[in-house]
Design a protein around this motif. Structure first.
Motif, mmCIF file in Angstrom:
data_model
loop_
_atom_site.group_PDB
_atom_site.id
_atom_site.type_symbol
_atom_site.label_atom_id
_atom_site.label_comp_id
_atom_site.label_asym_id
_atom_site.label_seq_id
_atom_site.Cartn_x
_atom_site.Cartn_y
_atom_site.Cartn_z
ATOM 1 N N GLN A 174 0.815 -1.217 0.000
ATOM 2 C CA GLN A 174 0.000 0.000 0.000
ATOM 3 C C GLN A 174 0.849 1.268 0.000
ATOM 4 N N ARG A 175 2.181 1.103 0.056
ATOM 5 C CA ARG A 175 3.117 2.232 0.158
ATOM 6 C C ARG A 175 2.839 3.060 1.406
ATOM 7 N N ALA A 176 2.407 2.387 2.449
ATOM 8 C CA ALA A 176 2.219 3.017 3.769
ATOM 9 C C ALA A 176 3.480 2.737 4.576
ATOM 10 N N PHE A 177 4.511 3.539 4.321
ATOM 11 C CA PHE A 177 5.847 3.203 4.821
ATOM 12 C C PHE A 177 5.976 3.397 6.331
ATOM 13 N N MET A 178 5.373 4.442 6.889
ATOM 14 C CA MET A 178 5.451 4.618 8.334
ATOM 15 C C MET A 178 4.730 3.476 9.049
ATOM 16 N N ALA A 179 3.608 3.025 8.501
ATOM 17 C CA ALA A 179 2.900 1.905 9.112
ATOM 18 C C ALA A 179 3.749 0.637 9.048
ATOM 19 N N ALA A 180 4.462 0.429 7.944
ATOM 20 C CA ALA A 180 5.350 -0.732 7.848
ATOM 21 C C ALA A 180 6.448 -0.656 8.896
ATOM 22 N N ALA A 181 6.963 0.557 9.128
ATOM 23 C CA ALA A 181 7.996 0.733 10.152
ATOM 24 C C ALA A 181 7.454 0.416 11.538
ATOM 25 N N ARG A 182 6.208 0.836 11.824
ATOM 26 C CA ARG A 182 5.614 0.521 13.124
ATOM 27 C C ARG A 182 5.418 -0.986 13.281
ATOM 28 N N ALA A 183 5.070 -1.660 12.192
ATOM 29 C CA ALA A 183 4.917 -3.113 12.260
ATOM 30 C C ALA A 183 6.263 -3.781 12.546
ATOM 31 N N PHE A 184 7.347 -3.243 11.969
ATOM 32 C CA PHE A 184 8.653 -3.817 12.275
ATOM 33 C C PHE A 184 9.052 -3.537 13.718
ATOM 34 N N ARG A 185 8.656 -2.384 14.221
ATOM 35 C CA ARG A 185 8.939 -2.095 15.629
ATOM 36 C C ARG A 185 8.352 -3.196 16.511
ATOM 37 N N LEU A 186 7.118 -3.570 16.228
ATOM 38 C CA LEU A 186 6.482 -4.636 17.004
ATOM 39 C C LEU A 186 7.236 -5.945 16.835
ATOM 40 N N GLU A 187 7.638 -6.256 15.601
ATOM 41 C CA GLU A 187 8.381 -7.497 15.389
ATOM 42 C C GLU A 187 9.698 -7.491 16.155
ATOM 43 N N GLY A 188 10.418 -6.354 16.093
ATOM 44 C CA GLY A 188 11.701 -6.288 16.782
ATOM 45 C C GLY A 188 11.562 -6.485 18.275
ATOM 46 N N GLU A 189 10.570 -5.839 18.865
ATOM 47 C CA GLU A 189 10.372 -5.975 20.306
ATOM 48 C C GLU A 189 9.996 -7.398 20.678
ATOM 49 N N THR A 190 9.189 -8.040 19.853
ATOM 50 C CA THR A 190 8.804 -9.427 20.115
ATOM 51 C C THR A 190 10.004 -10.355 19.992
#
Length: 873
Positions: free
Chosen positions: A450-466
């Motif tokens: 969807q080219r929603a790049f900030m949302a993709a970054a937030r999703a990676f934040r969750l992955e990294g913390e997990t």
């Protein structure tokens, strides 16, 4: 709010003085815990009658603390003596629980306490909160701080999700389970005689009632069957289904199918159809019935329900009625055979629009999903998430997780990335790490499309913390690097956020140089973009690289700069977590009193809304600080007390971390078998994770214990293997400690020990880390006492002695005086009989490598990330 349903004639219930006497005893929390059909709601309603009671039926949406508070406020407005207006006004304007949770909770607690008398809070269907860590923490805090005039009656299927052992300390608890709630023979007789005007005076009647046993729902349905057929001919298969149903929840469904059919089949066909449609509603409100079947038919249905008493429960506040959960399940099963799929989709869409007008987006989404209209449910979810305050808004996370579980594996593309991300948050709250990682990665792929790049970054934040919590870093490192390559040069902030959470993964995989480079790039991308909070986090992440190399004072410098930023922005959880990290840094520096002061300040932050007074990190770090002060017995007690909170609220790496620190404390107390058992668990557990330094730490500590137990060769091999890892990580202070351990193992064995001790002391002097000798006094004291004897180490040992506290120095010098009279081996090795007992003054080690590994369990960045994640920013 919808108009309440018309009050029916009195319920068909029988007084149960036996249970009322039990509930009349003093308690703060009482729990009615049993499968469906055991009369929990009916008994709670009987007990609440005539009392100042707040009745709240808990739903899946209430896993979110903000939504649970809103549900309680709505129930308070419907109580016999309404209250909570002030808090409701605040709640409607301020729902950010990290920023405003303290104010909202304090206001609610103030209004919850009655001016006179007592108040009862009934929480029905509390099993909906199972595994909802945040919601349960907040609710537990409310219970604990609600005052002596407020008590809580909790009805749930299965075990109570709240920690009853802890709540028992706040006024006592009472638990009534299925065997307690079953009807006794006397209660069965009164129910049949007084309510149904029946007598079990024939073999057929006796057989049917005996088959049901004390199961309340089955008994009521059997009595209704007997009213229609005084001499029932119950097939043997039906009796087999009923027998034992009260004691086995798996058999309840089959038993109910038979008995519910006995209630359902005699009804007129038109009423049967209407009842099945009405089962689409969780509560039988006239407004919702009007949407579903029309106002006239809805009113007629409610009248029929009142007249026939069709297994419908009335909520005690009069707001609505609902089918008994088991009867509703039966009706929905019949509905699937009566209504075509396209018709059910159309009806569900009408209901969804009704719930949306009522502001109940989660209900609207769920009714569409239940009808099989997944695409429409996902579209509605995305609209509601975009319009809701906060990250997706309260109450949407649970329904998102339900949507993800309703989609077959490998078809995640049928869901929007927003649904996947919010479902991932809920999975992590329930500590289902594999599911969290899978959903977060699918969400990143969807946002990229969807080219929603900030949302993709937030999703990676969750992955990294997990990944950091679960110790599964390798795949997340590859995912983060691939995401950086996929992101365009702009927006820079999205790249900066990915780098912010990729850097720690590199760091705790043993790649500090790569971590430093990634974080430096991340800081450059974030600079000047108006992302003050993320910039502060990035600076702390950079400082953490220095922290893991033993430069704890650098972390303190950056933390003192970041702390006011978090406070000013109202991010209390991040501020509290930063204070915990600052305390841990002070502990490593040997400033235990300062560390304890930081922990006290952090504790004042954390529990203000979330109830995290037993935050696992805070409990473990406080115990470590006490141990380093030499208060080993108190530290051991606190380590033991931390076990249950870590099991309940922590994650896998925290349990293993506790094994390490508790094992070290046991070793210093001279309990080598206990120490070896705990450290062995930690070494095995960490070996299955991708946390290199934690494996080395547990290995080194266990090697020392094995050496003290007399297994010299094994201990020396393990110390050498740990040293190779530590050297690769570039941690010089940890290498010095490894050499100190080697010297002690050799000394106990009567082997040559001067060379490793010389390496250790020279390293500690060069690194200005002589405080380690105090921290490891059970190891260093016998070595220094022997080294003070005339010889090549005398001057170096004397220099190191000047940095020790007076009491420890005097004890070592006393040992050295005794040692000069003893016979020593020609090469300077102490005889095996000179092995010293642990002094009782040592403390947990200051392990830079442990903090490098400890982003999951000990390092400062992890605690900061954990605090930031738990408030879902």
């Amino acid at each position: 709010m919808a108009a309440p349903a018309r009050r029916p004639r009195p319920e068909n219930v029988v007084a149960r003085p036996r249970l009322m006497r039990s509930l009349a005893r003093p308690w703060k929390v009482a729990v009615l815990s049993a499968p469906a059909g055991f009369g929990k709601t009916t008994l709670a309603a009987q007990f609440a009658a005539g009392r100042d009671a707040l009745w709240c039926r808990v739903g899946p949406e209430d896993r979110d603390p903000a939504h649970l508070l809103g549900r309680l406020l709505l129930a308070a407005s419907r109580a016999r003596k309404p209250f909570g207006a002030r808090t409701r006004r605040l709640f409607e304007a301020r729902r950010d629980m990290e920023r405003d949770g303290a104010v909202l909770t304090a206001s609610f607690l103030d209004e919850l306490a009655p001016a006179r008398g007592r108040r009862l809070v009934v929480l029905d269907d509390a099993h909906a909160l199972a595994d909802a860590r945040e919601g349960l923490q907040w609710l537990r805090r409310v219970i604990e701080e609600s005052g002596s005039r407020v008590s809580f009656l909790i009805a749930c299927r299965g075990e109570c999700p709240l920690p009853l052992a802890r709540l028992d300390l706040h006024g006592g608890s009472l638990v009534l389970r299925a065997p307690d709630l079953e009807f006794t023979d006397g209660e069965q007789g009164r129910l049949l005689r007084e309510v149904f005007r029946l007598r079990a005076d024939s073999p057929a009647r006796t057989a049917l009632i005996a088959a049901v046993g004390g199961w309340p729902a089955g008994l009521v349905l059997a009595a209704r069957h007997l009213q229609r057929d005084p001499e029932p001919r119950v097939p043997r298969v039906a009796l087999a289904e009923l027998t034992g149903a009260a004691g086995d929840e798996r058999r309840l469904s089959g038993a109910l199918d038979y008995l519910a059919e006995e209630v359902f089949s005699p009804l007129p066909p038109a009423l049967q159809t209407t009842l099945c449609r009405a089962a689409l509603l969780e509560e039988l409100e006239l407004e919702a019935l009007e949407v579903l079947i029309g106002r006239a038919r809805g009113a007629a249905l409610l009248a029929e329900i009142d007249r026939r008493d069709l297994f419908v429960e009335r909520l005690p506040d009069g707001s609505a009625a609902r089918f008994h959960p088991l009867f509703r399940e039966f009706l929905l099963g019949r509905l699937s055979g009566q209504m075509r799929q396209d018709e059910r989709t159309r009806v569900s869409a009408k209901l969804a629009r009704h719930w949306m007008r009522r502001g109940e987006a989660a209900r609207a989404i769920r009714v569409l999903a239940d009808a099989g209209a997944l695409e429409e449910a996902v579209r509605l979810f995305d609209e509601a998430a975009a319009a809701a305050p906060g990250p997706g808004g309260p109450s949407l996370g649970p329904v998102a997780l339900e949507l993800t579980r309703g989609v077959p594996a490998g078809t995640a593309s049928a869901l929007s990335p927003g649904v996947l991300l919010h479902g991932a948050y809920q999975a992590l709250d329930a500590r289902r790490f594999d599911e969290t990682l899978r959903l977060a990665r699918d969400a990143q792929a969807g946002f990229l499309r969807q080219r929603a790049f900030m949302a993709a970054a937030r999703a990676f934040r969750l992955e990294g913390e997990t990944a950091l919590r679960a110790g599964r870093l390798r795949d997340s490192r590859r995912q983060g690097e691939a995401l950086l390559r996929a992101l365009p040069a702009r927006p820079r902030a999205a790249r900066g956020m990915v780098a912010l959470h990729l850097g720690p993964i590199h760091l705790y995989m043993g790649e500090p140089a790569r971590a430093r480079a990634v974080l430096r790039e991340g800081a450059r991308w974030l600079r000047g973009g108006g992302h003050e909070i993320e910039e502060a986090e990035c600076s702390l992440a950079q400082a953490t690289v220095a922290y893991t190399e033993g430069h704890w004072e650098i972390y303190l410098l950056f933390a003192r700069r970041a702390l006011p930023i978090f406070r000013r922005a109202g991010y209390r959880a991040r501020a509290g977590a930063t204070l915990v990290n600052m305390g841990e840094a002070c502990t490593y520096l040997g400033l235990e009193d300062v560390a304890l002061a930081h922990f006290d300040e952090a504790e004042a932050f954390l529990p203000r809304w979330s109830g995290q007074a037993d935050d696992p990190h805070l409990l473990i770090y406080r115990a470590r600080a006490l141990a380093e002060k030499g208060e080993l017995d108190e530290a051991a007690r606190r380590f033991g007390a931390a076990r249950e909170p870590v099991r309940r609220n922590g994650h896998p790496t925290q349990t293993l971390e506790l094994d390490v620190w508790e094992g070290i404390c046991a070793r210093r107390r001279g309990r080598l078998d206990d120490a070896e058992a705990g450290l062995a668990r930690a070494q095995i557990g960490f070996a299955g994770m991708e946390l290199l330094s934690w494996v080395a730490l547990a290995r080194m500590e266990r090697a020392l214990v094995r050496g003290l137990q007399g297994h010299t060769d094994e201990a020396l091999r393990e110390l050498l293997a740990a040293a190779r890892v530590t050297r690769r990580l570039g941690d010089q202070k940890e290498l010095a400690r490894n050499a100190l351990f080697e010297a002690r193992v050799r000394q106990v064995a009567g082997d040559t020990w001067r060379a490793p001790l010389r390496r250790a002391l020279r390293g500690l002097v060069r690194l200005d880390y002589l405080v380690l000798l105090r921290k490891e006094s059970d190891v260093s004291a016998p070595l220094l006492a022997a080294a003070l004897a005339p010889g090549s180490l005398h001057a170096l040992a004397a220099r190191c002695m000047s940095a020790l506290p007076d009491r420890l120095r005097e004890r070592i010098e006393g040992g050295a005086t005794v040692g000069t009279r003893a016979t020593t081996a020609p090469d300077g090795a102490a005889p095996a009989r000179a092995r010293s007992r642990p002094s009782g003054r040592a403390a947990p080690h200051a392990s830079p490598s442990a903090t490098r590994a400890g982003v999951v369990a000990s390092g400062p960045l992890h605690v900061r990330l954990l605090g930031a994640f738990e408030v879902r920013l």
